[in-house]
Scaffold this active site. Structure first.
Site, PDB file in Angstrom:
ATOM      1  N   GLY A   1       5.523   5.096  -8.216  1.00 17.01           N
ATOM      2  CA  GLY A   1       6.654   4.000  -8.692  1.00 17.01           C
ATOM      3  C   GLY A   1       5.722   2.799  -8.440  1.00 17.01           C
ATOM      4  N   HIS A   2       4.747   2.534  -7.685  1.00 15.69           N
ATOM      5  CA  HIS A   2       3.858   1.403  -7.770  1.00 15.69           C
ATOM      6  C   HIS A   2       2.962   1.456  -8.932  1.00 15.69           C
ATOM      7  CE1 HIS A   2       4.198   1.934  -3.135  1.00 15.69           C
ATOM      8  NE2 HIS A   2       4.470   0.531  -3.624  1.00 15.69           N
TER       9      HIS A   2
ATOM     10  N   GLY B   1       9.676  -3.638  -7.974  1.00  9.71           N
ATOM     11  CA  GLY B   1      10.522  -2.711  -8.127  1.00  9.71           C
ATOM     12  C   GLY B   1      11.992  -2.748  -8.016  1.00  9.71           C
TER      13      GLY B   1
ATOM     14  N   GLY C   1       0.741  -1.107   0.074  1.00  5.43           N
ATOM     15  CA  GLY C   1      -0.116  -0.111   0.061  1.00  5.43           C
ATOM     16  C   GLY C   1       0.891   1.282  -0.143  1.00  5.43           C
TER      17      GLY C   1
END
Ligand code: PAF
Length: 285
Positions: free
Chosen positions: A40-41, A151, A35
């Protein structure tokens, strides 16, 4: 195409959705997260959409990967906002289990990946990678995606996950997603939210210093001299360094002298906030 996102909270519901897509001949990509969704997510979800027909994201703040004095309780949580951002990026299903669903009473199994977890974050956070490996093995087995994306900011984590999937024959392709940075170079991280205004100003210096070291090493400078300058610059910016090392990009073997290909990895505290970053040698354009 973006639309609403469905939220499921049980492994049974997750499996039913994914099995339905697979039965229809569709491929599935998974983006596991804790969460506190940021760009980036969202970039990982967008990348996932190019690799599969359906994207499943998960949100689970995994207690097993936090040390006793770490920020598990303070970790930013906000499911409605996170779900909206994941939907905007193209995820169609959000798996958001509670702790009892992930770790039912009597849960007693730990996944440990040897070797790769020994140095770097594994030294300062000794239980961290067992927690990551255990939850990621579970998430991948629960979802059964064709591909999963993690990532590159957590570079050691990415290699640990690739190894665990290989060693345990989990039938999924693991793909790395490039680090997304602010305009000033600071790598996006949920923990950037902890930085004071003054710390936020100093924070990009971490990236500047390792990028400069990468350029020096690529130009033939020894690792020792390049790191000496980087260490001085990082400390002058107010950081307390946890580690600053040059490692083999595939095995994470510690390197010294002059090298061709490598990865420079750093973890450092700015006040109470621990930031990590890494860059390749030679540097990317
Ligand atoms: O990188 C993260 O956000 C977490 O370590 C992960 C992979 C979702 C496991 O909890």
């Amino acid at each position: 195409m973006t639309g609403p996102i469905e939220i499921v909270r049980t492994v049974a519901d997750l499996r039913a959705r994914v099995a339905g897509w697979h039965a229809d001949g569709e491929t599935v990509a998974m983006v596991p997260t804790m969460g506190a969704i940021h760009d980036g997510h969202m970039a990982l979800v967008r990348q996932a959409r190019t690799l599969a027909d359906r994207v499943v994201a998960s949100i689970f703040v995994n207690p097993l990967q936090f040390g006793q004095n770490e920020d598990f309780n303070a970790y930013p949580r906000g499911e409605a906002r996170d779900a909206a951002l994941l939907a905007e990026a193209g995820a169609v299903l959000l798996f958001a289990p509670n702790a009892a669903e992930m770790y039912p009473d009597g849960f007693a199994t730990t996944v440990h990946v040897g070797g790769l977890t020994d140095g770097l974050c594994g030294t300062s956070r000794p239980t961290h990678f067992d927690g990551v490996a255990t939850v990621v093995a579970k998430l991948l087995l629960q979802c059964g995606p064709d591909v999963a994306i993690f990532g590159e900011k957590d570079y050691q984590q990415l290699l640990v996950i690739k190894r665990l999937v290989r060693d345990l024959d989990i039938p999924v392709e693991i793909v790395g997603g490039a680090i997304v940075r602010e305009n000033d170079g600071l790598a996006l991280s949920s923990r950037n939210a902890y930085l004071s205004a003054k710390e936020r100003e100093a924070a990009p210096l971490l990236h500047t210093a390792i990028r400069q070291a990468a350029a020096e090493v690529a130009a033939g400078q020894t690792i020792e001299l390049a790191l000496e300058s980087a260490r001085a610059a990082i400390e002058a910016a107010g950081f307390r360094i946890d580690y600053l090392e040059v490692r083999d990009p595939k095995t994470l073997e510690l390197l010294s002298g002059t090298v061709g290909e490598a990865r420079i990895l750093v973890a450092a505290f700015l006040g109470k906030t621990r930031l990590i970053d890494n860059v390749p040698v030679p540097p990317q354009a």
